[in-house]
Structures are given as structure tokens and as C-alpha cells.
Design a protein around this motif. Sequence first.
Motif, PDB file in Angstrom:
ATOM      1  N   VAL A   1       4.144  -2.796   0.021  1.00 37.82           N
ATOM      2  CA  VAL A   1       2.812  -2.249  -0.201  1.00 37.82           C
ATOM      3  C   VAL A   1       2.904  -1.307  -1.394  1.00 37.82           C
ATOM      4  CG1 VAL A   1       0.898  -0.925   0.758  1.00 37.82           C
ATOM      5  CG2 VAL A   1       2.252  -2.398   2.256  1.00 37.82           C
ATOM      6  N   ILE A   2       2.074  -1.565  -2.399  1.00 38.62           N
ATOM      7  CA  ILE A   2       2.042  -0.715  -3.590  1.00 38.62           C
ATOM      8  C   ILE A   2       0.675  -0.066  -3.669  1.00 38.62           C
ATOM      9  CG2 ILE A   2       2.231  -0.612  -6.102  1.00 38.62           C
ATOM     10  CD1 ILE A   2       4.015  -3.103  -5.955  1.00 38.62           C
ATOM     11  N   TYR A   3       0.686   1.264  -3.732  1.00 37.63           N
ATOM     12  CA  TYR A   3      -0.540   2.033  -3.896  1.00 37.63           C
ATOM     13  C   TYR A   3      -0.692   2.446  -5.350  1.00 37.63           C
ATOM     14  CZ  TYR A   3      -1.018   2.512   1.143  1.00 37.63           C
ATOM     15  OH  TYR A   3      -1.179   2.246   2.481  1.00 37.63           O
ATOM     16  N   LYS A   4      -1.892   2.278  -5.868  1.00 37.57           N
ATOM     17  CA  LYS A   4      -2.249   2.762  -7.209  1.00 37.57           C
ATOM     18  C   LYS A   4      -3.076   4.003  -6.957  1.00 37.57           C
ATOM     19  CE  LYS A   4      -4.597   1.014 -11.327  1.00 37.57           C
ATOM     20  NZ  LYS A   4      -5.277  -0.182 -11.857  1.00 37.57           N
ATOM     21  N   PHE A   5      -2.510   5.155  -7.275  1.00 41.60           N
ATOM     22  CA  PHE A   5      -3.038   6.438  -6.824  1.00 41.60           C
ATOM     23  C   PHE A   5      -3.071   6.387  -5.301  1.00 41.60           C
ATOM     24  CE2 PHE A   5      -4.805   6.243 -11.196  1.00 41.60           C
ATOM     25  CZ  PHE A   5      -4.132   7.335 -11.713  1.00 41.60           C
ATOM     26  N   ASP A   6      -4.234   6.446  -4.659  1.00 41.73           N
ATOM     27  CA  ASP A   6      -4.298   6.402  -3.197  1.00 41.73           C
ATOM     28  C   ASP A   6      -4.860   5.087  -2.662  1.00 41.73           C
ATOM     29  OD1 ASP A   6      -3.234   8.942  -2.870  1.00 41.73           O
ATOM     30  OD2 ASP A   6      -5.187   9.923  -2.989  1.00 41.73           O
ATOM     31  N   ASP A   7      -5.093   4.127  -3.535  1.00 43.53           N
ATOM     32  CA  ASP A   7      -5.682   2.854  -3.136  1.00 43.53           C
ATOM     33  C   ASP A   7      -4.613   1.764  -3.075  1.00 43.53           C
ATOM     34  OD1 ASP A   7      -8.285   3.980  -3.140  1.00 43.53           O
ATOM     35  OD2 ASP A   7      -8.442   3.631  -5.308  1.00 43.53           O
ATOM     36  N   ARG A   8      -4.684   0.941  -2.021  1.00 39.73           N
ATOM     37  CA  ARG A   8      -3.762  -0.196  -1.933  1.00 39.73           C
ATOM     38  C   ARG A   8      -4.030  -1.137  -3.090  1.00 39.73           C
ATOM     39  NH1 ARG A   8      -2.808  -2.691   4.052  1.00 39.73           N
ATOM     40  NH2 ARG A   8      -1.765  -0.872   4.907  1.00 39.73           N
ATOM     41  N   ASP A   9      -2.992  -1.432  -3.835  1.00 38.26           N
ATOM     42  CA  ASP A   9      -3.124  -2.316  -4.979  1.00 38.26           C
ATOM     43  C   ASP A   9      -2.510  -3.681  -4.684  1.00 38.26           C
ATOM     44  OD1 ASP A   9      -3.922  -2.777  -7.708  1.00 38.26           O
ATOM     45  OD2 ASP A   9      -1.811  -2.592  -8.296  1.00 38.26           O
ATOM     46  N   VAL A  10      -1.364  -3.698  -4.013  1.00 38.99           N
ATOM     47  CA  VAL A  10      -0.651  -4.939  -3.688  1.00 38.99           C
ATOM     48  C   VAL A  10      -0.124  -4.852  -2.263  1.00 38.99           C
ATOM     49  CG1 VAL A  10       1.369  -6.368  -4.238  1.00 38.99           C
ATOM     50  CG2 VAL A  10       0.107  -5.257  -6.089  1.00 38.99           C
ATOM     51  N   VAL A  11      -0.319  -5.913  -1.489  1.00 37.86           N
ATOM     52  CA  VAL A  11       0.312  -6.057  -0.177  1.00 37.86           C
ATOM     53  C   VAL A  11       0.919  -7.450  -0.151  1.00 37.86           C
ATOM     54  CG1 VAL A  11      -0.008  -6.146   2.317  1.00 37.86           C
ATOM     55  CG2 VAL A  11      -1.364  -4.545   0.944  1.00 37.86           C
ATOM     56  N   MET A  12       2.237  -7.506   0.062  1.00 40.77           N
ATOM     57  CA  MET A  12       2.913  -8.802   0.084  1.00 40.77           C
ATOM     58  C   MET A  12       3.855  -8.876   1.280  1.00 40.77           C
ATOM     59  SD  MET A  12       5.445 -10.668  -2.695  1.00 40.77           S
ATOM     60  CE  MET A  12       6.724  -9.447  -2.563  1.00 40.77           C
TER      61      MET A  12
END
Length: 132
Positions: free
Chosen positions: A71-82
Motif C-alpha cells: 500500500v502506497i500513500y501519496k500524502f495521506d491518500d491511498r495511491d496504490v494497493v497491490m
Amino acid sequence: MKNPFPYIIVGITLVIATSCDKLPETFSDRDIDSRIIGTWTRSYMSKDMHNSMTIFHDTLWLGTGNQGRQVIYKFDDRDVVMDFSFYTIDTLFVFRPTGTEETYKRTYKVSGDSLTFGKEISYTKLILLELH
């Protein structure tokens, strides 16, 4: 006139051989380096062409059942979930994102509480403390 029978057999064989779907390699019950099991995290920044900085928080969970999630967050928003399946062999981390047939391989190294893929992507083990 030549006998067309051998050509027909070759043609049928080629059609059958190319029409069969290749079964994907199974990842369940494959070996896993026990040192990588757990939750790993890293943070990094990226600069765009306008010199704006974006902060990313990347969490990698690796489980004993050959299953993982990034899970990658961009600032506080989920950007990528794999979600993915994985196993290890020697110094190779082999994984396949869920829903695909593509398999990827990356070298890895574990040193203390650090997990490094290739020469540059380093994660730190997330230690969760239980309070009683």
C-alpha cells in the motif's frame, strides 16, 4: 503431387500447441525466507518538474502463506494497493500481482531490520509493540 498428409498433421499440431493456455506457476507452499515475514515500511519524496515535493509512504506486508500486500500513500491518500503472491529462492524475491499472469523477480537482501530490493529500494521492519 506430394502427399499433403504430413503438412496437415504439422498444422493441426501447431494449432493445438498454440491454443492451449499455459497454466500459471503456483506460489502456494513455496519456500519463503523467514526473515522477510512481517510489515516493512519506507518513506520517500518525489520532485516534479515545477519543483513541488510529493511525500510517499510505502508499506509492504509479507505473510507466511505466500501472500503479500503493498500500500502506497501519496500524502495521506491511498495511491496504490497491490495484492500479490510470492516466494523466495536464494537471493531472489519472486512475485505475481493478483489477477495477472506476469511473474517478476527482484534480488533482495535482509540485514538486521532492513530489507533491500536491488541496490536502492530499502524498507525498515515495522515493530509493533503490545501494551499490557
